[in-house]
Design a protein around this motif. Structure first.
Motif, PDB file in Angstrom:
ATOM      1  N   LYS A 257       0.910  -1.154   0.000  1.00 46.48           N
ATOM      2  CA  LYS A 257       0.000   0.000   0.000  1.00 46.48           C
ATOM      3  C   LYS A 257       0.943   1.196   0.000  1.00 46.48           C
ATOM      4  O   LYS A 257       1.050   1.948   0.977  1.00 46.48           O
ATOM      5  CB  LYS A 257      -0.881  -0.036   1.256  1.00 46.48           C
ATOM      6  N   SER A 258       1.678   1.309  -1.093  1.00 47.00           N
ATOM      7  CA  SER A 258       2.850   2.179  -1.102  1.00 47.00           C
ATOM      8  C   SER A 258       2.480   3.661  -1.210  1.00 47.00           C
ATOM      9  O   SER A 258       1.527   4.028  -1.903  1.00 47.00           O
ATOM     10  CB  SER A 258       3.777   1.782  -2.249  1.00 47.00           C
ATOM     11  N   PRO A 259       3.260   4.519  -0.548  1.00 43.41           N
ATOM     12  CA  PRO A 259       3.037   5.960  -0.645  1.00 43.41           C
ATOM     13  C   PRO A 259       3.672   6.546  -1.901  1.00 43.41           C
ATOM     14  O   PRO A 259       4.743   6.100  -2.336  1.00 43.41           O
ATOM     15  CB  PRO A 259       3.737   6.496   0.608  1.00 43.41           C
ATOM     16  N   PHE A 260       3.009   7.545  -2.447  1.00 48.22           N
ATOM     17  CA  PHE A 260       3.510   8.300  -3.603  1.00 48.22           C
ATOM     18  C   PHE A 260       3.525   9.751  -3.136  1.00 48.22           C
ATOM     19  O   PHE A 260       2.486  10.402  -3.045  1.00 48.22           O
ATOM     20  CB  PHE A 260       2.553   8.092  -4.786  1.00 48.22           C
ATOM     21  N   ILE A 402       6.311  12.054   5.944  1.00 44.06           N
ATOM     22  CA  ILE A 402       6.979  10.806   6.328  1.00 44.06           C
ATOM     23  C   ILE A 402       6.092   9.996   7.273  1.00 44.06           C
ATOM     24  O   ILE A 402       5.949   8.778   7.122  1.00 44.06           O
ATOM     25  CB  ILE A 402       8.359  11.116   6.968  1.00 44.06           C
ATOM     26  N   ALA A 403       5.474  10.695   8.226  1.00 47.36           N
ATOM     27  CA  ALA A 403       4.604   9.989   9.182  1.00 47.36           C
ATOM     28  C   ALA A 403       3.442   9.320   8.442  1.00 47.36           C
ATOM     29  O   ALA A 403       3.102   8.165   8.718  1.00 47.36           O
ATOM     30  CB  ALA A 403       4.090  10.970  10.226  1.00 47.36           C
ATOM     31  N   MET A 404       2.845  10.038   7.494  1.00 51.58           N
ATOM     32  CA  MET A 404       1.722   9.463   6.746  1.00 51.58           C
ATOM     33  C   MET A 404       2.200   8.302   5.858  1.00 51.58           C
ATOM     34  O   MET A 404       1.547   7.269   5.757  1.00 51.58           O
ATOM     35  CB  MET A 404       1.050  10.539   5.881  1.00 51.58           C
ATOM     36  N   ALA A 405       3.352   8.484   5.230  1.00 51.30           N
ATOM     37  CA  ALA A 405       3.890   7.424   4.352  1.00 51.30           C
ATOM     38  C   ALA A 405       4.098   6.134   5.140  1.00 51.30           C
ATOM     39  O   ALA A 405       3.806   5.042   4.664  1.00 51.30           O
ATOM     40  CB  ALA A 405       5.210   7.891   3.737  1.00 51.30           C
ATOM     41  N   ASN A 406       4.573   6.275   6.386  1.00 46.88           N
ATOM     42  CA  ASN A 406       4.900   5.092   7.191  1.00 46.88           C
ATOM     43  C   ASN A 406       3.722   4.559   7.990  1.00 46.88           C
ATOM     44  O   ASN A 406       3.871   3.567   8.713  1.00 46.88           O
ATOM     45  CB  ASN A 406       6.063   5.416   8.139  1.00 46.88           C
ATOM     46  N   ASP A 407       2.553   5.167   7.816  1.00 45.39           N
ATOM     47  CA  ASP A 407       1.380   4.727   8.568  1.00 45.39           C
ATOM     48  C   ASP A 407       0.722   3.545   7.851  1.00 45.39           C
ATOM     49  O   ASP A 407      -0.380   3.639   7.315  1.00 45.39           O
ATOM     50  CB  ASP A 407       0.395   5.905   8.712  1.00 45.39           C
ATOM     51  N   THR A 408       1.428   2.438   7.795  1.00 47.19           N
ATOM     52  CA  THR A 408       0.959   1.237   7.092  1.00 47.19           C
ATOM     53  C   THR A 408       1.710   0.031   7.618  1.00 47.19           C
ATOM     54  O   THR A 408       2.843   0.166   8.099  1.00 47.19           O
ATOM     55  CB  THR A 408       1.187   1.366   5.565  1.00 47.19           C
ATOM     56  N   GLU A 409       1.088  -1.131   7.515  1.00 44.88           N
ATOM     57  CA  GLU A 409       1.776  -2.364   7.932  1.00 44.88           C
ATOM     58  C   GLU A 409       2.670  -2.887   6.815  1.00 44.88           C
ATOM     59  O   GLU A 409       3.476  -3.771   7.013  1.00 44.88           O
ATOM     60  CB  GLU A 409       0.743  -3.438   8.275  1.00 44.88           C
TER      61      GLU A 409
END
Ligand code: NAD
Length: 490
Positions: A257-260, A402-409
């Protein structure tokens, strides 16, 4: 037992010990293009898997003794035949999995050949320096480990299969391959190709069938020494549990569920065009940046430009060179994607574009969809949809991005669009992902490590990492003064 698919003959039986083998039962391969049946394929289970593993284990006794140069020659031969057959492989794959014919012709099938060539060449250069320990030569060797079980998904069937098969064969392992039941046909063509390349019987085997039958039997087989799996997290859990009693090393390439991430200082047009590319393959790409995070100051402009571009995406028959994206792989998958979108809409989230089937085309065509500002923690923002469904959110500053990008398992990939090289370095260092693209997408070098963090996988493949996985790495030490010397005297 052959089916004629787009004018190409495909044997629908397994390939075990250099022979075609049928099964009492079959399953149907249905084309995503028009939901028509293409072929009935042999459905293997416990017995076919056991035959294949037994054949692979027997073949291993001589395959492991072949020199790297001999194995490399076989792999190059396979690549030659793949290259000569790109058109046949491309048309069959498109009919079977609904991905674009133009991509199969120009990108995917050439990459299949490249998978074999790359690992053939890497094998012959595989080296680790000897170290001197008080005059003793300290050496590393890569010993083939045995039978490798390989299980892969349907979104790029032959490319993903050979990305695992080629290094296993190069490493001196023999292979039992279980292709995806939603796109099984090119695996059968690959079996023909390996036979034509003269690969000895039993070195490469294909057992077709359902995951819960053939896949499960392969996962728990006690004679399998490596298990390489590409697919979803729930299946990975099942496979890990099945393999646990045998303590088999696992290599897992799973979902994402990768961040862009789009910063205001980026090349705006490049960012919009690259973001649109996240719909490629109708969203059925593990690496896709499905969470688009845009800096607040350019959010409205970005959203407007993105929507304008997305409306120009040409959805249609994947055999048509003019199409940009095709259908979803199957009715079940289409329903799964629809379910995600319907639940998000039911919870009050409104898609800015798409949000349902493409009625003009009917069938399995789902419209490119964009949800803006989904509810934090909601399913659509958290889980992998694996369809043409993207989410758009905005952030205030780098720390929040960065916080939003890393908010995933998950932790498979990330895309960073910025004009500031120092920021690119900082953000790349801070995001939790196995692969980070700065101002680009999908650029790969097979020498580099590929794999994901967190729920996106276990281990890395590519270059020497693949050999680390398929081999038993041995450290040997040679005393300086001849063989009679007993250790400990120096
Ligand atoms: P899936 O997990 O349903 O199936 C993958 C394979 O596993 C198929 O061959 C299937 O037959 C087999 N399988 C199913 N149940 C099994 C069982 N109980 N035991 C053993 N094998 C079993 O995944 P899918 O829907 O085919 O593929 C989509 C998933 O693959 C997505 O999550 C996507 O992100 C992931 N994927 C990851 C990568 C990567 O490189 N990280 C690449 C492509 C796809």
């Amino acid at each position: 037992m052959k089916a004629l698919v787009e004018g190409v003959e495909v044997d629908v039986r397994h390939w075990i010990d250099g022979k075609r083998v049928g099964s009492a039962t079959t399953f149907s391969s249905i084309s995503p293009i028009d939901e028509q049946k293409i072929a009935d394929i042999a459905a293997g289970g416990e017995s076919e898997i056991d035959q294949a593993v037994t054949a692979a284990q027997a073949a291993f006794q001589s395959w492991k003794k072949t020199s790297p140069a001999e194995r490399a020659a076989y792999l190059h031969k396979i690549a030659d035949i793949v290259e000569a057959r790109v058109e046949a492989l491309a048309v069959v794959e498109t009919r079977d999995n609904g991905s674009l014919l133009r991509s199969h012709r120009r990108g995917v099938m050439p990459r299949v050949a490249m998978n074999f060539r790359f690992f053939a060449d890497w094998l012959t250069q595989l080296d680790h320096p000897d170290f001197d320990v008080r005059g003793h030569r300290n050496h590393i060797s890569y010993d083939p480990s045995g039978v490798a079980g390989i299980i892969t998904p349907w979104n790029a069937p032959l490319m993903l299969g050979t990305w695992r098969i080629a290094p296993a064969l190069a490493a001196g392992c023999t292979v039992v391959y279980k292709p995806p039941e939603w796109a099984p046909l090119t695996a059968s063509l690959l079996a023909d190709i390996t036979a034509e390349a003269g690969l000895p019987a039993g070195v490469f085997n294909v057992v077709q069938g359902m995951g819960r039958e053939a896949g499960a039997a392969l996962s728990r087989h006690p004679k399998v020494r490596r298990l390489s799996f590409t697919g979803s997290v729930p299946t990975a859990r099942t496979i890990a549990a099945a393999a646990a009693p045998n303590l088999v090393p696992l290599s897992f390439e799973l979902g994402g569920k990768s961040p862009f991430i789009v910063f205001a200082d980026c090349d705006f047009d490049l960012a919009v065009n690259t973001a649109i590319g996240q719909y490629d393959n109708a969203g059925q790409v593990c690496l896709a940046g499905t969470r688009i995070l845009v800096e607040e100051s350019i959010r409205d402009k970005f959203q407007e430009a993105f929507i304008a571009k997305a409306k120009n995406i040409r959805q249609g028959d994947p055999r048509d060179e003019a199409s940009d994206i095709g259908p979803q792989i199957s009715r079940a998958h289409f329903e799964r994607v629809s379910g995600f979108v319907d639940r998000a809409k039911g919870a009050g989230m409104k898609p800015l574009i798409g949000g349902g089937p493409n009625e003009d085309l009917g069938g399995l065509y789902f419209r490119p969809t964009l949800f803006a500002d989904p509810t934090p923690g909601s399913e659509i923002l958290r889980d992998e949809v694996f369809g043409p469904v993207l989410c758009l959110q905005s952030f205030k500053d780098e720390a929040q991005a960065i916080a939003m990008a890393n908010d995933t398992e998950y932790g498979l990939a990330a895309v960073v669009m910025t004009g500031d090289p120092a920021r690119a370095e900082r953000v790349t260092g801070a995001v939790n992902a196995g692969l980070v693209w700065n101002n680009c997408f999908f650029v790969r070098d097979l020498r580099q490590a590929f794999g994901g963090n967190g729920k996106s996988g276990i281990g890395r493949e590519g270059g020497t990492w693949s050999f680390d996985f398929y081999c038993d790495v041995k450290n040997s030490v040679y005393a300086p003064h001849g063989w009679s010397q007993v250790g400990g005297k120096v």
